[in-house]
Design an enzyme around this catalytic site. Structure first.
Site, PDB file in Angstrom:
ATOM      1  N   GLY A   3      -7.436  11.628  22.494  1.00 39.75           N
ATOM      2  CA  GLY A   3      -7.734  11.276  23.806  1.00 39.75           C
ATOM      3  C   GLY A   3      -7.092  10.004  24.281  1.00 39.75           C
ATOM      4  O   GLY A   3      -7.247   9.582  25.463  1.00 39.75           O
ATOM      5  N   GLU A  23      -6.231   0.121  19.133  1.00 35.43           N
ATOM      6  CA  GLU A  23      -7.040  -0.784  18.429  1.00 35.43           C
ATOM      7  C   GLU A  23      -7.158  -1.879  19.031  1.00 35.43           C
ATOM      8  O   GLU A  23      -8.217  -2.780  18.904  1.00 35.43           O
ATOM      9  CB  GLU A  23      -7.035  -0.422  16.963  1.00 35.43           C
ATOM     10  CG  GLU A  23      -7.322   0.831  16.576  1.00 35.43           C
ATOM     11  CD  GLU A  23      -6.981   1.320  15.329  1.00 35.43           C
ATOM     12  OE1 GLU A  23      -7.874   1.173  14.242  1.00 35.43           O
ATOM     13  OE2 GLU A  23      -5.750   1.715  15.062  1.00 35.43           O
TER      14      GLU A  23
HETATM   15 MO1  MOS Z   1      -8.246   4.474  13.828  1.00 35.80          MO
HETATM   16  S1  MOS Z   1     -10.065   3.472  13.224  1.00 35.80           S
HETATM   17  O1  MOS Z   1      -7.114   4.015  12.496  1.00 35.80           O
HETATM   18  O2  MOS Z   1      -8.728   6.042  14.036  1.00 35.80           O
END
Ligand code: MOS
Length: 745
Positions: free
Chosen positions: A466, A706
Site C-alpha cells: 500500500g 517507517e
Molecule cells: Mo516493516 S515492520 O519492516 O513491515
C-alpha cells in the site's frame, strides 16, 4: 537539428505521481487475498483457546461435526503431520511462531488455535466452531506488564566507560520509559486461500514476503519448494504483521490438502489481537550524563521487552542509540521476559520507534535540567561519524532537519517553562524529537519486457503493501526507457516472478532500483540488437553500438531526432512480440559496511491543552525528513503523513490491554482499541531534504515507510510536558496522567 540525446523527456524521478494501481483499487478491481474464490471452496474457522496457560484435557467435536455443512473438524489428532520450520538463513525461513499449530496439547497464550472447523459456508463454520467443546487444565497465566529479568542482559553496543562517566557527570538523567503492547490493525484482515492440486499448493496469502512465505510453508507442510506457489497481489497494509507466515496459514493449507478442496480462512479482528503478532511491551531505562554546558559524556540504554513462552522476539530498542549522538561512553543492552502472549513481531519501525520514544524523551528531560533549548542540545551533540562502527555516514543531514524544521515551525518564538505559551485561551505545548531509520538493500531480481505494442512490463516477486511499490517500479522503467508511465504494466506479489525483496524495513525502493534499472537496460540493449539484425531490420547494416535508445526511440548516435524510430516499430519490423532483460542486484546485509547508511529526521509538535476540560489535542506537526532522494513526492509525503498519524495514535491512544486473570487481550476490536483517525490528525507539514544517497543506488533513494513514526511520541510527550508540567513516561498519554496524581492501573 536536435540530436536524440537532447530531446529526452523530463525526468519523472522525484515528481508527484498518482499511483498506477489507484484506479484498480478504487474501482474494486484489485484482488486482495480473501477476494479469491474457487469452485467447491470451503471456509475454515479456527477454535481459539479460552485460557492462556495450561493444557487441553479433552476436545469433543462430535456436535460440531453433525452440524449443517460441516466437512471436518481438525485438531491435534487428525490434522496430519505438520513440521517446524528450519532455522532461518538471511531473509529466508523466517516465522515468528515456529511451533506448528496443534503440535502439542499445551496452551501458552490466550486464543491459541486448538481446532479448526471446515464447512461449506462461512456462517456454518462459525456456528460449528462455537460448538467444539474443549476442556482445559488451566493455570494462572503471566501477562504482567512490569518487566524484570534474572538473566544477564545482552550487550548490544558498548564503548568507553559508561558507568564511570555517568557517575562523575555534572548533570544526569536516569529515567525508565514504558511502551505498551500495540496491535497491528491494517484494515485488511490476515487471510489465506489455499488450493491443493493433489501435488502442491497455490496459496493466496496476505504476505509482505512471498518468497519467505513459500519456503516456510513448504517446510512446514513437508512438500518440495517447487510445489508451492504464493500469491499476494494487493495488501490492505500490514505494518509488519504480515511479514512472516502465522499458524492460520498452515490450518488453511492442511485443510485443503486433507479435503482436496480449496479452503479460505480469514482471521477475525479479534484473532488479530491474539494470533498474528504485536509490538511487544517495552521497558527502557535511559541514563544520560552531560557536562554543565550540555555535552553528552555517557549514554546508557537498557531495554527489556516481553516475548512469548516458546519464541524469542527481540524488539531491539537500542537500534538507533549507538550512532545518533556523539558520546565517548555508551552501553546498549537488551533482554527478554517471557509472558503468556502470542509471539510479538516487527511493527512499523521496530526497535527505533519505541527506542526513540525513550531516548528522545530523556534528551528532552536533560535539556530541561540544563536549561537549554532542546534543539540546541541535539545540534551540540551531533557526531562527525558513526561512533559505534567507526565509519562515516553515507549521507547525514540531521542538523539541517533540525534547523529547517525549527524555521518552518517557528521554534524561535518558543517560550521555555511549563504553561508559558497561551493562544486563544488554550495553553500551547511545543516539543521536538529526532528520528532515524536504517537504510539498506536486499538482493533483488526483476524482468523487464519491452513489447511490440509500445508497452512495457516489469515483473518482480516483491509486494506492494500500500506504500506505492507498483508506481515506483513503473517510474523506474519509464525513466530508463523514456516511455510514458501509463505504458508500463507492473506485476508483483507472486513466487513465480523473479525473487524480490521483502516488503519490510523500508528497503523495497532502494533494493528494486538497481535490479529494475539493470533489467531495463538489458531489454533496451536487445532492442538495439534487433534493430540491426536481418535484412528487414530498421537499422540494417549498423552495429548496436552505433545506436542509442532514448526517449523510447532508437537512433543513430549523434543523428537527428527526426530519423529516430520508435522501439515498438523496431520490434515489429523484426517480427518480435517483445524482448526482455533480467536484472539482478545484491543486498547490503552480511557485507562489512564502509559507510553507515541511515535516514534521519526531526519532528516538531504543537499540542493544545485546555485545563478546565482536560482537553489535549495534537494540533500541528512539522516533520523534516532526510531519506535520500524521494522518487515520488506524493507517495512519499503520504507515507510520512500516515506515519505521523500513527505516531499520534502511539502517543495518545494505542494500547492492547490484557486481562490479568485469564490473559485475554480485552480490547480486541476496533471500538475499544483506538487508533488515530482523520479527526485526531493534526495539521502536518512534511519536508524532504532530498539529498541523494548514492551509496545505495543510482538515484540515491533510501526508503521512507517507517522513519516518519519514529520520534513523534517523544515530541508529543515533550510538548505535553511543556503545556502541563506532567512528564508521561508510560504510553499512551491518558487524561488521568494530566489530572495530577491518579494512580495508573
Ligand atoms: Mo516493516 S515492520 O519492516 O513491515
Amino acid at each position: 537539428m536536435a540530436s536524440i540525446e537532447e530531446v529526452v523527456p523530463a525526468s519523472i524521478i522525484g515528481t508527484s505521481l498518482a499511483r498506477v494501481d489507484g484506479p484498480l483499487k478504487v474501482s474494486g478491481g484489485a484482488m486482495y487475498s480473501s477476494d479469491h474464490n474457487f469452485p467447491g471452496m470451503l471456509y475454515a474457522v479456527p477454535v481459539c483457546s479460552t485460557i492462556a496457560k495450561g493444557t487441553i484435557t479433552s476436545l469433543d467435536s462430535s456436535a460440531a461435526e453433525a452440524m449443517p455443512g460441516v466437512q471436518a473438524v481438525y485438531h491435534r489428532k487428525n490434522i496430519g503431520q505438520l513440521f517446524r520450520a528450519a532455522p532461518p538463513v538471511g531473509f529466508s525461513g523466517l516465522i515468528d511462531e515456529r511451533r506448528p499449530p496443534f503440535e502439542d496439547d499445551v496452551i501458552r497464550y490466550y486464543g491459541q488455535y486448538v481446532a479448526v472447523v471446515v464447512a461449506q459456508t462461512f456462517e456454518q463454520a462459525m456456528a460449528a466452531s462455537a460448538a467444539v467443546k474443549v476442556s482445559y487444565a488451566g493455570e494462572k497465566p503471566d501477562v504482567s506488564t512490569t518487566l524484570s529479568s534474572d538473566e544477564k542482559p545482552k550487550v548490544d553496543t558498548t564503548r568507553g566507560d559508561a558507568d564511570g562517566a555517568f557517575a562523575s557527570a555534572a548533570v544526569k538523567v536516569d529515567e525508565t520509559y514504558v511502551t505498551p503492547v500495540e496491535t497491528h490493525n491494517p484494515i485488511e484482515l490476515h487471510a489465506s486461500v489455499a488450493v491443493w492440486d493433489g501435488k502442491g499448493f497455490t496459496l493466496y496469502e496476505t504476505s509482505q514476503a512471498v518468497g519467505n512465505h513459500r519456503e516456510v510453508m513448504a517446510q512446514m507442510l513437508g512438500v518440495p519448494l517447487e510445489n508451492v506457489r504464493v500469491i499476494s497481489r494487493f495488501l490492505g497494509s500490514g505494518f509488519g504483521g504480515k511479514l512472516w507466515p502465522w499458524p492460520h496459514c498452515l490450518l488453511a493449507a492442511a485443510a485443503s490438502r486433507n479435503l482436496n478442496r480449496p479452503v479460505k480462512l480469514v482471521v477475525s479482528r479479534k484473532m488479530m489481537f491474539q494470533n498474528v503478532g504485536h509490538r511487544p511491551l517495552t521497558q527502557q531505562r535511559i541514563r544520560l550524563g552531560a557536562t554543565a554546558d550540555g555535552m553528552l559524556t555517557s549514554l546508557q540504554h537498557d531495554s527489556l521487552n516481553h516475548t512469548s513462552i516458546l519464541d524469542d522476539y527481540g524488539e531491539g530498542c537500542g537500534e538507533a542509540t549507538g550512532y545518533l549522538y556523539s558520546t565517548a561512553n555508551l552501553r546498549v543492552t537488551s533482554g527478554l521476559v517471557r509472558r503468556n502472549v502470542g509471539n510479538p513481531t516487527a511493527m512499523r519501525g521496530p526497535g527505533a520507534v519505541p527506542g526513540l520514544y525513550a531516548l528522545e524523551s530523556a534528551m528532552d528531560e536533560l535539556a530541561i535540567k540544563l536549561k537549554m533549548d532542546p534543539v540546541e542540545l541535539r545540534l551540540k551533540n551531533e557526531p562527525k561519524l558513526d561512533e559505534s562502527l567507526g565509519i562515516p555516514f553515507s549521507s547525514r543531514h540531521l542538523k539541517e532537519c533540525l534547523t529547517v524544521g525549527a524555521e518552518k515551525f517557528g521554534w524561535s518564538q518558543r517560550k521555555a517553562g511549563v504553561g508559558a505559551m497561551q493562544r486563544d485561551g488554550l495553553t500551547l505545548g511545543w516539543g521536538v524529537g529526532v528520528c532515524s531509520w536504517i537504510a539498506a538493500r536486499i538482493g533483488c531480481e526483476a524482468t523487464v519486457e519491452l513489447k511490440a505494442d509500445g508497452t512495457a512490463r516489469v515483473a518482480c516477486g516483491t509486494q506492494d503493501i500500500g506504500t506505492g511499490t507498483y508506481t515506483i517500479l513503473a517510474q523506474i522503467v519509464a525513466e530508463k526507457a523514456g516511455i510514458p508511465i501509463e505504458k508500463v504494466e507492473v506485476v508483483l506479489g507472486d513466487t513465480k516472478l523473479p525473487a524480490g525483496p521483502i516488503s519490510g524495513g523500508s528497503w523495497v525502493t532502494s533494493s528494486v532500483i538497481p535490479a529494475v534499472a539493470d533489467a531495463t537496460q538489458k531489454a533496451m540493449q536487445t532492442v538495439l540488437m534487433a534493430a540491426v539484425q536481418g535484412k528487414d531490420a530498421r537499422f540494417a547494416g549498423k552495429k548496436p553500438e552505433d545506436l542509442v535508445f532514448s526517449g523510447g526511440r532508437v537512433q543513430v548516435k549523434g543523428g537527428s531526432a527526426e530519423t529516430s524510430v520508435a522501439y515498438a516499430e523496431v520490434l515489429r519490423a523484426a517480427n518480435l512480440g517483445g524482448v526482455s532483460g533480467t536484472g539482478k542486484s545484491e543486498g547490503t546485509f552480511g557485507v562489512p559496511p564502509k559507510v553507515s547508511q541511515h535516514s534521519f529526521g526531526a519532528q516538531f509538535v504543537e499540542v493544545t491543552w485546555q485545563p478546565a476540560t482536560a482537553r489535549l489535542r495534537v494540533n500541528r506537526v512539522v516533520t523534516v525528513i532526510d531519506a535520500g532522494r524521494v522518487l515520488n513526492t506524493r507517495a512519499g509525503r503520504n507515507q510520512i503523513e500516515g506515519a505521523v498519524m500513527m505516531g499520534v495514535g502511539m502517543a495518545m491512544l494505542e494500547h492492547t490491554t490484557y486481562d490479568q486473570r485469564n490473559g485475554a487481550p480485552i480490547n480486541s476490536n476496533l471500538a475499544d482499541y483506538v487508533v488515530a483517525t482523520h479527526a485526531d490528525t493534526p495539521q502536518i507539514d512534511v519536508t524532504f531534504l532530498d539529498y541523494p544517497d548514492l551509496s545505495l543506488n543510482e538515484y540515491g533513494a533510501r526508503g521512507i515507510g517507517e522513519i516518519g513514526l519514529a520520534g513523534i511520541a517523544a515530541a508529543i510527550t515533550g510538548a505535553v510536558y511543556h503545556a502541563t508540567g506532567v512528564r508521561v513516561r508510560e504510553l499512551p498519554v491518558r487524561i488521568e496522567d494530566l489530572l495530577g496524581g491518579t494512580a495508573r492501573a
